[in-house]
Design an enzyme around this catalytic site. Structure first.
Site, PDB file in Angstrom:
ATOM      1  N   ASN A 129     -10.564  -2.927  -6.067  1.00  0.00           N
ATOM      2  CA  ASN A 129      -9.803  -2.014  -6.942  1.00  0.00           C
ATOM      3  C   ASN A 129     -10.458  -1.829  -8.321  1.00  0.00           C
ATOM      4  OD1 ASN A 129      -6.483  -3.020  -5.745  1.00  0.00           O
ATOM      5  ND2 ASN A 129      -7.808  -1.358  -5.056  1.00  0.00           N
ATOM      6  N   TRP A 130     -11.352  -2.745  -8.700  1.00  0.00           N
ATOM      7  CA  TRP A 130     -12.062  -2.571  -9.984  1.00  0.00           C
ATOM      8  C   TRP A 130     -12.869  -1.272  -9.977  1.00  0.00           C
ATOM      9  CZ3 TRP A 130     -10.391  -5.158 -13.911  1.00  0.00           C
ATOM     10  CH2 TRP A 130      -9.955  -6.472 -13.790  1.00  0.00           C
ATOM     11  N   ARG A 190      -0.092   7.743  -2.480  1.00  0.00           N
ATOM     12  CA  ARG A 190       0.400   8.818  -1.605  1.00  0.00           C
ATOM     13  C   ARG A 190       1.869   9.124  -1.877  1.00  0.00           C
ATOM     14  NH1 ARG A 190      -1.099   5.985   3.547  1.00  0.00           N
ATOM     15  NH2 ARG A 190      -1.450   4.340   2.030  1.00  0.00           N
ATOM     16  N   ASP A 196       0.827  -1.212   0.000  1.00  0.00           N
ATOM     17  CA  ASP A 196       0.000   0.000   0.000  1.00  0.00           C
ATOM     18  C   ASP A 196       0.864   1.266   0.000  1.00  0.00           C
ATOM     19  OD1 ASP A 196      -2.355   1.449   0.011  1.00  0.00           O
ATOM     20  OD2 ASP A 196      -2.496   1.474   2.196  1.00  0.00           O
ATOM     21  N   SER A 242      -7.952  -5.210   4.866  1.00  0.00           N
ATOM     22  CA  SER A 242      -8.411  -4.934   3.497  1.00  0.00           C
ATOM     23  C   SER A 242      -8.805  -6.180   2.693  1.00  0.00           C
ATOM     24  CB  SER A 242      -7.343  -4.143   2.726  1.00  0.00           C
ATOM     25  OG  SER A 242      -7.149  -2.890   3.323  1.00  0.00           O
TER      26      SER A 242
HETATM   27  C1  FPP Z   1      -1.877   0.280  -3.290  1.00  0.00           C
HETATM   28  O1  FPP Z   1      -1.471   1.605  -3.396  1.00  0.00           O
HETATM   29  C2  FPP Z   1      -1.387  -0.515  -4.386  1.00  0.00           C
HETATM   30  C3  FPP Z   1      -2.169  -1.049  -5.363  1.00  0.00           C
HETATM   31  C4  FPP Z   1      -3.618  -0.871  -5.443  1.00  0.00           C
HETATM   32  C5  FPP Z   1      -1.608  -1.866  -6.417  1.00  0.00           C
HETATM   33  C6  FPP Z   1      -0.289  -2.503  -6.161  1.00  0.00           C
HETATM   34  C7  FPP Z   1       0.455  -2.414  -7.405  1.00  0.00           C
HETATM   35  C8  FPP Z   1       1.781  -2.455  -7.581  1.00  0.00           C
HETATM   36  C9  FPP Z   1       2.730  -2.682  -6.493  1.00  0.00           C
HETATM   37  C10 FPP Z   1       2.370  -2.236  -8.912  1.00  0.00           C
HETATM   38  C11 FPP Z   1       2.485  -3.498  -9.660  1.00  0.00           C
HETATM   39  C12 FPP Z   1       1.181  -3.888 -10.175  1.00  0.00           C
HETATM   40  C13 FPP Z   1       0.842  -5.079 -10.668  1.00  0.00           C
HETATM   41  C14 FPP Z   1      -0.576  -5.255 -10.997  1.00  0.00           C
HETATM   42  C15 FPP Z   1       1.817  -6.169 -10.909  1.00  0.00           C
HETATM   43  P1  FPP Z   1      -2.610   2.719  -3.402  1.00  0.00           P
HETATM   44  O2  FPP Z   1      -2.801   3.130  -4.814  1.00  0.00           O
HETATM   45  O3  FPP Z   1      -3.824   2.223  -2.711  1.00  0.00           O
HETATM   46  O4  FPP Z   1      -1.900   3.837  -2.572  1.00  0.00           O
HETATM   47  P2  FPP Z   1      -2.609   4.926  -1.664  1.00  0.00           P
HETATM   48  O5  FPP Z   1      -3.235   4.194  -0.512  1.00  0.00           O
HETATM   49  O6  FPP Z   1      -1.463   5.772  -1.238  1.00  0.00           O
HETATM   50  O7  FPP Z   1      -3.596   5.658  -2.533  1.00  0.00           O
END
Ligand code: FPP
Length: 252
Positions: A68-69, A24, A20, A196
């Site tokens: 996430n979709w 950010r 995660d 989650s």
């Molecule tokens: C969470 O960060 C991360 C994800 C939803 C996807 C994880 C993806 C990768 C590590 C990249 C590689 C991807 C694949 C499909 C191989 P967030 O976007 O929820 O971060 P935030 O909480 O800061 O908004």
């Protein structure tokens, strides 16, 4: 290096990670969320290598949840492109290193190309034994439990199982990857304290480790820190500390 402080006889067999903080990480640098995911892919590559070097048996990465979709279309498309890119460019190295790829989740929702490449990667690496790299993609823990219940209800309908004899072992046998051990350690990056919808059944006795490090910054040293923290813990599985230390559980 801190890795030398790790006890090889007390490594977790299975490490699961909620990656995660990509969004950010990017926003703090005035960059787009998609750039954060690109940087997240670099971290993913580094951590797969590190887990292999450290002798972890199973590494499960939460790459895309069923929730996430619902993200903006452009972000979903970019994450799917990254998945395709990873499967196109990394499977050679993964295979050379003797790593077996597995996928858990609702693959029927994936774009055709991603599904095809994922199936090919699983197939090609099937016999590798160095490490198992399991990607949770289009994955939801509740969905997995519902899918298992559905399979069991069908089996009962066909007289293949007796509902009275259904137990935890049989139920677990209907989950997406029943041959993998439950995670010993669950790491969450990105400074949140949530599960989650990840591996809900399997984490019943898993040790939890959360860090403020955003996923794109996570590297081998952070993984080693999490493993050292794990090695300082006493896993009791519902027993008392005294019972665990005297080995009562094994003797029954
Ligand atoms: C969470 O960060 C991360 C994800 C939803 C996807 C994880 C993806 C990768 C590590 C990249 C590689 C991807 C694949 C499909 C191989 P967030 O976007 O929820 O971060 P935030 O909480 O800061 O908004």
């Amino acid at each position: 290096m801190a890795a030398s402080r790790l006890r090889s006889d007390r490594l977790p067999r299975h490490v699961a990670i909620i990656m995660d903080g990509n969004g950010r990480w990017a926003e703090r640098r005035g960059r787009s969320r998609n750039e954060g995911h690109h940087a997240g892919l670099e971290a993913l590559r580094a951590v797969v290598r590190a887990a292999h070097e450290l002798g972890i048996e199973v590494l499960t990465l939460y790459a895309f949840s069923s929730e996430n979709w619902n993200r903006p279309r452009s972000e979903v498309d970019e994450l799917m492109r990254l998945l395709v890119h990873y499967l196109r460019t990394e499977v050679d190295e993964v295979h050379r290193n003797g790593i077996r790829i597995r996928m858990i989740g609702r693959s029927d929702r994936l774009p055709e190309e991603a599904r095809r490449l994922a199936e090919a990667a699983v197939d090609r690496t099937r016999d590798n034994r160095e490490m198992t790299l399991c990607f949770a993609v289009s994955y939801g823990g509740r969905q997995e439990i519902v899918d298992a219940a559905r399979a069991l209800l069908r089996a009962a309908e066909h007289g293949e199982i007796d509902p009275e004899r259904l137990d935890e072992k049989t139920f677990a046998g209907s989950l997406y990857a029943p041959d993998l051990p439950d995670p010993d350690l669950l790491i969450r990056t990105g400074a949140e304290l949530r599960v989650s919808n990840f591996l809900l059944w399997q984490i019943a006795y898993t040790e939890l480790y959360a860090t403020d490090v955003m996923w794109p910054d996570f590297r081998k040293g952070h993984l080693v820190e999490a493993l050292l923290d794990y090695q300082r813990r006493e896993r009791r599985f519902g027993l008392t500390g005294a019972q665990v230390r005297s080995g009562a559980a094994e003797r029954g």
